[in-house]
Scaffold this motif. Structure first.
Motif, short mmCIF file in Angstrom:
data_model
loop_
_atom_site.label_atom_id
_atom_site.label_comp_id
_atom_site.label_asym_id
_atom_site.label_seq_id
_atom_site.Cartn_x
_atom_site.Cartn_y
_atom_site.Cartn_z
N GLN A 93 1.28 5.38 -0.05
CA GLN A 93 0.62 6.66 0.24
C GLN A 93 1.23 7.73 -0.63
O GLN A 93 2.45 7.85 -0.72
CB GLN A 93 0.80 7.03 1.70
CG GLN A 93 -0.15 6.32 2.61
CD GLN A 93 -0.25 7.00 3.97
OE1 GLN A 93 0.48 7.94 4.26
NE2 GLN A 93 -1.15 6.52 4.79
N THR B 172 -4.12 6.36 -0.39
CA THR B 172 -3.43 5.06 -0.31
C THR B 172 -3.85 4.21 -1.50
O THR B 172 -5.04 3.96 -1.69
CB THR B 172 -3.78 4.35 1.02
OG1 THR B 172 -3.45 5.20 2.10
CG2 THR B 172 -3.03 3.05 1.15
N ASN C 47 0.86 -1.19 0.00
CA ASN C 47 0.00 0.00 0.00
C ASN C 47 0.89 1.23 0.00
O ASN C 47 1.70 1.42 0.91
CB ASN C 47 -0.92 0.02 1.22
CG ASN C 47 -2.00 -1.04 1.13
OD1 ASN C 47 -2.46 -1.36 0.05
ND2 ASN C 47 -2.39 -1.59 2.27
N ARG D 38 -7.28 9.26 2.72
CA ARG D 38 -7.09 9.20 4.18
C ARG D 38 -7.77 10.41 4.80
O ARG D 38 -7.53 11.55 4.39
CB ARG D 38 -5.60 9.21 4.53
CG ARG D 38 -4.74 8.18 3.80
CD ARG D 38 -5.09 6.76 4.06
NE ARG D 38 -4.96 6.43 5.45
CZ ARG D 38 -5.41 5.32 6.01
NH1 ARG D 38 -6.04 4.44 5.28
NH2 ARG D 38 -5.25 5.10 7.28
#
Length: 176
Positions: free
Chosen positions: A12, A67, A10, A60
């Motif tokens: 960001q 993400t 994952n 987020r």
């Protein structure tokens, strides 16, 4: 040994990287974050060879970061017990010597060095045969066999031996 595997991570990404180059920014951040790292389960990530899938981003709350789940192919290096490797000697002391094979550090104890080799101290510590024909010192290249590995979350440590047939010094820097 080297393996070509598929991993998932994952990632960001800050909103300033959004736009026309979103995928390229995501791939470059993935390469910067992953290449050269070690996971105890898979080994050392040598290189990312391709991106299989970039999933839909999830915003987020409160930060604006997004993400993205990324599935990628990569080459990993993972040493195994019984594997034969060629390594460069980095340090020699009376307990044995340390050698590096790529990102892996291998310790060879003096008990796992042939009996006819003696430790010589001095400004350039080394292990030398009684007739002086073979010398193991810093920057020597050796062929060794891994007899044990210890895997941590972020590192892999190995114990090796040169006390076997066809193992030992490949290249001595003093003769080059």
């Amino acid at each position: 040994m080297f393996f070509h595997i598929v991993l998932e991570r994952n990632m960001q990404l800050h909103p300033r990287h959004f736009g026309r180059n979103l995928r390229e920014n995501l791939v470059s951040k993935l390469m910067k974050d992953v290449e050269g790292t070690c996971s105890g389960r898979h080994g050392f990530v040598v290189a990312i060879t391709g991106i299989e899938n970039v999933g839909k981003g999830l915003i987020r709350d409160g930060t604006g970061f997004v993400t993205f789940p990324v599935k990628y192919q990569c080459v990993v290096f993972r040493p195994f017990k019984g594997e034969i490797l060629e390594a460069a000697v980095t340090m020699v002391n009376k307990m044995g010597f340390f050698a590096e094979a790529g990102p892996v550090q291998i310790f060879v104890s003096n008990h796992l060095i042939p009996d006819d080799m003696e430790f010589q101290s001095g400004d350039m510590p080394n292990y030398t045969t009684s007739d002086g024909s073979v010398k193991i010192q810093k920057d020597s290249e050796v062929r060794l066999k891994i007899i044990g590995t210890r895997v941590d979350a972020t590192e892999i440590f190995c114990i090796g031996t040169i006390k076997d047939d066809f193992l030992g010094v490949i290249n001595d820097p003093t003769t080059a």
